[in-house]
Design an enzyme around this catalytic site. Structure first.
Site, PDB file in Angstrom:
ATOM      1  N   GLU A  28      -4.845  15.916   0.077  1.00 19.48           N
ATOM      2  CA  GLU A  28      -4.656  16.019  -1.382  1.00 19.48           C
ATOM      3  C   GLU A  28      -5.058  14.660  -1.937  1.00 19.48           C
ATOM      4  O   GLU A  28      -4.310  13.694  -1.805  1.00 19.48           O
ATOM      5  CB  GLU A  28      -3.191  16.317  -1.715  1.00 19.48           C
ATOM      6  CG  GLU A  28      -2.708  17.686  -1.278  1.00 19.48           C
ATOM      7  CD  GLU A  28      -3.239  18.813  -2.144  1.00 19.48           C
ATOM      8  OE1 GLU A  28      -3.851  18.538  -3.195  1.00 19.48           O
ATOM      9  OE2 GLU A  28      -3.052  19.973  -1.757  1.00 19.48           O
TER      10      GLU A  28
ATOM     11  N   CYS B  21      -2.522  12.387 -10.178  1.00 24.50           N
ATOM     12  CA  CYS B  21      -3.843  12.825  -9.711  1.00 24.50           C
ATOM     13  C   CYS B  21      -4.443  13.853 -10.665  1.00 24.50           C
ATOM     14  O   CYS B  21      -5.647  14.035 -10.684  1.00 24.50           O
ATOM     15  CB  CYS B  21      -3.728  13.387  -8.310  1.00 24.50           C
ATOM     16  SG  CYS B  21      -2.413  14.596  -8.162  1.00 24.50           S
TER      17      CYS B  21
HETATM   18  P1  NAD Z   1      -3.367   5.289  -1.212  1.00 23.37           P
HETATM   19  O1  NAD Z   1      -4.438   6.124  -0.601  1.00 23.37           O
HETATM   20  O2  NAD Z   1      -3.575   3.847  -1.343  1.00 23.37           O
HETATM   21  O3  NAD Z   1      -2.023   5.457  -0.376  1.00 23.37           O
HETATM   22  C1  NAD Z   1      -1.493   6.732  -0.068  1.00 23.37           C
HETATM   23  C2  NAD Z   1      -0.750   6.638   1.241  1.00 23.37           C
HETATM   24  O4  NAD Z   1      -1.667   6.276   2.254  1.00 23.37           O
HETATM   25  C3  NAD Z   1       0.349   5.571   1.251  1.00 23.37           C
HETATM   26  O5  NAD Z   1       1.431   6.053   2.022  1.00 23.37           O
HETATM   27  C4  NAD Z   1      -0.321   4.417   1.970  1.00 23.37           C
HETATM   28  O6  NAD Z   1       0.595   3.591   2.640  1.00 23.37           O
HETATM   29  C5  NAD Z   1      -1.171   5.185   2.977  1.00 23.37           C
HETATM   30  N1  NAD Z   1      -2.282   4.421   3.542  1.00 23.37           N
HETATM   31  C6  NAD Z   1      -3.053   3.496   2.942  1.00 23.37           C
HETATM   32  N2  NAD Z   1      -3.968   3.020   3.814  1.00 23.37           N
HETATM   33  C7  NAD Z   1      -3.762   3.669   4.988  1.00 23.37           C
HETATM   34  C8  NAD Z   1      -4.367   3.629   6.267  1.00 23.37           C
HETATM   35  N3  NAD Z   1      -5.390   2.822   6.530  1.00 23.37           N
HETATM   36  N4  NAD Z   1      -3.889   4.445   7.234  1.00 23.37           N
HETATM   37  C9  NAD Z   1      -2.862   5.271   6.991  1.00 23.37           C
HETATM   38  N5  NAD Z   1      -2.248   5.351   5.806  1.00 23.37           N
HETATM   39  C10 NAD Z   1      -2.688   4.570   4.814  1.00 23.37           C
HETATM   40  O7  NAD Z   1      -3.041   5.969  -2.588  1.00 23.37           O
HETATM   41  P2  NAD Z   1      -1.909   5.565  -3.624  1.00 23.37           P
HETATM   42  O8  NAD Z   1      -2.415   4.455  -4.447  1.00 23.37           O
HETATM   43  O9  NAD Z   1      -0.588   5.416  -2.976  1.00 23.37           O
HETATM   44  O10 NAD Z   1      -1.793   6.906  -4.465  1.00 23.37           O
HETATM   45  C11 NAD Z   1      -2.610   7.153  -5.506  1.00 23.37           C
HETATM   46  C12 NAD Z   1      -3.717   8.110  -5.111  1.00 23.37           C
HETATM   47  O11 NAD Z   1      -3.145   9.317  -4.635  1.00 23.37           O
HETATM   48  C13 NAD Z   1      -4.578   8.502  -6.294  1.00 23.37           C
HETATM   49  O12 NAD Z   1      -5.927   8.507  -5.929  1.00 23.37           O
HETATM   50  C14 NAD Z   1      -4.094   9.912  -6.612  1.00 23.37           C
HETATM   51  O13 NAD Z   1      -5.032  10.682  -7.300  1.00 23.37           O
HETATM   52  C15 NAD Z   1      -3.742  10.436  -5.272  1.00 23.37           C
HETATM   53  N6  NAD Z   1      -2.786  11.547  -5.365  1.00 23.37           N
HETATM   54  C16 NAD Z   1      -3.238  12.808  -5.118  1.00 23.37           C
HETATM   55  C17 NAD Z   1      -2.377  13.887  -5.225  1.00 23.37           C
HETATM   56  C18 NAD Z   1      -2.867  15.271  -4.943  1.00 23.37           C
HETATM   57  O14 NAD Z   1      -2.039  16.140  -4.775  1.00 23.37           O
HETATM   58  N7  NAD Z   1      -4.158  15.515  -4.876  1.00 23.37           N
HETATM   59  C19 NAD Z   1      -1.051  13.681  -5.585  1.00 23.37           C
HETATM   60  C20 NAD Z   1      -0.612  12.380  -5.840  1.00 23.37           C
HETATM   61  C21 NAD Z   1      -1.500  11.322  -5.719  1.00 23.37           C
END
Ligand code: NAD
Length: 475
Positions: A244, A278
Site C-alpha cells: 500500500e 495517501c
Molecule cells: P516510509 O516508506 O518512509 O516508511 C514506512 C515504513 O517503512 C516505516 O515503518 C519505516 O520505518 C519503514 N521503512 C523505511 N525504510 C525501510 C527499509 N529500508 N526497510 C524496511 N522498512 C523500512 O513512509 P512514511 O513516510 O512512514 O509514510 C508515508 C508514506 O506512506 C506516503 O508515501 C503515503 O502515501 C504512504 N501511505 C500509503 C497508504 C496506503 O494505504 N496506500 C497508507 C498510509 C500511508
C-alpha cells in the site's frame, strides 16, 4: 517495549525517545529492536503458527471480536495517545480508532467466510476441490500517519486467515503500536501469534523479515520508494507481498458541479491529517468557468482553520510529523512560487510563540500551478492545495492519469454520463464521485500502478493472507 512470544521485553540496544510533534515534549522511551530480536519474534511466530492455524475460524473470530470490544472501550485513551504522538486533532484520532476497530470487527466476521470451492472437472472420474489455507508467518511494516488503523488493517485479516505476525511500526509512532498490541495481550491471544518490534533501524529489522525463510509474506504500507526496494528483495525468495504505497490524487471539479459544495469537500479531505494521507488530493483540477468561485470558497474555509496542539478545542490543523516533512513541503511551495504560482493563503511555516516548538505549516492554497512544478509531480504529504484550471474532459483525464501513482481520485459532477465515464477512465484504485471519504473496512482499498499491489479491507483483504490449493481427485 518489544512484544515477543507473549512477553514484553527490553532490547540489548537500549531505548529511543518519542516526542510530541506539536510541542516537542518528551512522551516516553521505547525499546529499540534489533535483528536478533526480530529473529526471535519470527521464531515465536513460526512456532505459534501450527496451533493458531489449527483453531477453528470461530475461535479465531472470537479473539478478534474481543480485541474489537476492548479497542472501543479504550477509544479515548488510544485517541489521546495518537494525538500526542502523531499530532492529529483529537476528533480525527477518535475517528481513526473507530476505523481501526472496524477492521477487527469486519475480519472477526470474515474469518468465518473463508470458503473453498468445488469445480467442474474435465474427466468423468475426476473431482476438483479448491482449499484456502493461511500463507504462514507474516512480516508487517506500517507507517506513522495512521498509526493504529494501519496496524489492524493488516493484523486482523492475517489472524482471521490463520497466519501469525511480526510487526514493525514506524519509528515516529511506536507508542500507538504498543497500546494496540496491549489489547491483543489482554484478551489472551496465544503466545507468538502477534509480535511487535519497534526500532530506529528499519532497514535492519526489515532485512531480517525479508530474508528469513520462515516469513512467507510481507505486507507493507509506506512510500513507493521504500516499497519498491522491499518488493525487489522479497522477490528473491518469491515471498508473497502486499504493498500500500504513495498517492498523488487528482480532485476534478466539472462545470456542472456546485463549486461551493466541491470546495467544501476539497477543504475537508485536503487538510485532513494536515494533508498527510495517501489519499489526500494533490492536484485540484477545476473547470475554468468556475475556478474563481471554487478558489474563493476554499480560501475562505482555509482562513477559518486553526493550527495547534490537537488536544486543544477547535484545532483542525495539527503539526507535520517531523522536520523532514516540514522541509519537503517548504521546498515544493518555494519551487512552485519561483515558477510563477501564487500562494493566495498560507505558503509559510507557522512559528508564532505557541507553535514554535512544533512542525507547523500554514494551510495553503496555490494558484497558477503548472506542470513543470515539483508539486505537480510529487506526493506532497502536507497542507497544500494546488489548483489547476482545465477546459475539457479528455484533457483533464489525460492530466489526471499522467502520473506513476494510482491510489485515490475524486470527481465532482452532477452528470451521470460524466460520472460513469470518469469512473471507467481514471487509472486509480479508488474513485470518489461527489464523495470525499470512499473508504471503509468493508471496501477494498488499494492502488494501481506504483501505488501498490493487492487490496486491504473488504472481502479481498483476507485473500492476501491465503494460499489457493487445488485438489484433483481421481475416483
Ligand atoms: P516510509 O516508506 O518512509 O516508511 C514506512 C515504513 O517503512 C516505516 O515503518 C519505516 O520505518 C519503514 N521503512 C523505511 N525504510 C525501510 C527499509 N529500508 N526497510 C524496511 N522498512 C523500512 O513512509 P512514511 O513516510 O512512514 O509514510 C508515508 C508514506 O506512506 C506516503 O508515501 C503515503 O502515501 C504512504 N501511505 C500509503 C497508504 C496506503 O494505504 N496506500 C497508507 C498510509 C500511508
Amino acid at each position: 517495549m518489544l512484544y515477543i512470544n507473549g512477553e514484553w521485553t527490553d532490547s540489548s540496544k537500549g531505548t529511543f525517545q518519542i516526542t510530541n510533534p506539536a510541542t516537542g515534549e518528551l512522551l516516553g522511551e521505547v525499546a529499540d529492536g534489533t535483528r536478533e530480536d526480530t529473529e526471535k519474534a519470527i521464531e515465536a511466530a513460526s512456532e505459534a503458527f501450527q496451533a493458531w492455524s489449527s483453531l477453528t475460524a470461530f475461535q479465531r473470530s472470537d479473539y478478534l471480536y474481543r480485541v474489537y470490544e476492548l479497542m472501543i472501550e479504550r477509544k479515548e485513551h488510544l485517541a489521546e495517545t495518537m494525538t500526542k504522538e502523531q499530532g492529529k486533532p483529537i476528533r480525527a484520532s477518535r475517528n481513526e480508532v473507530q476505523y481501526a476497530a472496524d477492521f477487527l470487527l469486519w475480519y472477526a466476521e470474515e474469518a468465518k467466510r473463508v470458503y473453498g470451492e468445488v469445480l467442474p472437472a474435465p474427466r468423468g472420474d475426476q473431482r476438483f476441490f479448491v482449499l484456502r489455507q493461511p500463507v504462514g508467518v507474516v512480516g508487517a511494516i506500517t507507517p506513522w500517519n495512521y498509526p493504529i488503523s494501519m496496524l489492524t488493517r493488516k493484523i486482523a485479516p492475517a489472524l482471521a486467515a490463520g497466519c501469525t505476525i511480526v510487526l514493525k511500526p514506524a519509528e515516529q509512532t511506536p507508542l500507538c503500536a504498543i497500546e494496540t498490541i496491549k489489547l491483543f495481550a489482554e484478551v489472551g491471544i496465544p503466545n507468538g501469534v502477534v509480535n511487535l518490534i519497534p526500532t530506529t533501524d528499519p532497514s535492519e529489522v526489515g532485512d531480517e523479515l525479508l530474508t528469513n525463510q520462515a516469513v512467507k509474506k510481507i505486507t507493507f504500507t509506506g512510500s513507493t520508494e521504500v516499497g519498491k526496494t522491499l518488493a525487489e528483495k522479497a522477490g528473491s525468495q518469491v515471498k508473497r507481498i502486499s504493498m500500500e504505497l504513495g498517492g498523488h490524487a487528482p480532485f476534478i471539479v466539472f462545470p456542472d458541479a456546485d463549486p461551493v459544495h466541491a470546495a467544501k469537500g476539497a477543504s475537508l479531505v485536503k487538510f485532513l491529517n494536515t494533508g498527510q494521507a495517501c489519499i489526500s488530493p494533490n492536484r485540484i483540477f477545476v473547470h475554468k468557468s468556475i475556478v474563481d468561485e471554487f478558489t474563493a470558497t476554499l480560501v475562505e474555509r482555509v482562513n477559518r482553520m486553526k493550527a495547534g496542539n490537537g488536544l486543544e478545542e477547535g484545532v483542525s490543523i495539527g503539526p507535520l510529523v517531523d522536520k523532514q516533512a516540514l522541509e519537503k513541503v517548504n521546498r515544493q511551495v518555494t519551487d512552485a512560487k519561483e515558477k510563477g504560482a501564487e500562494a493566495v493563503v498560507g505558503g509559510v511555516r507557522l512559528d508564532q510563540e505557541h507553535l514554535q516548538n512544533g512542525y507547523f505549516y500554514a494551510p495553503t492554497v496555490l494558484t497558477n500551478v503548472t506542470t513543470d512544478m515539483q508539486i505537480y509531480r510529487e506526493e506532497t504529504f502536507g497542507p497544500v492545495a494546488p489548483i489547476i484550471p482545465f477546459e475539457n474532459t479528455e484533457e483533464v483525464i489525460a492530466m489526471a492519469n499522467d502520473t506513476n501513482y494510482g491510489l485515490a481520485s475524486y470527481v465532482y459532477t452532477n452528470d451521470m454520463k460524466t460520472a460513469f465515464h470518469m469512473f471507467e477512465k481514471l487509472q486509480f484504485g479508488i474513485v470518489g464521485i461527489n464523495d470525499i471519504n470512499p473508504t471503509a473496512a468493508a471496501a477494498p482499498f488499494g492502488g494501481m500502478k506504483e501505488s501498490g499491489l493487492g487490496r486491504e479491507g473488504g472481502k479481498e483483504g483476507i485473500l492476501e493472507y491465503l494460499e489457493t490449493k487445488l485438489g484433483g481427485f481421481s475416483i
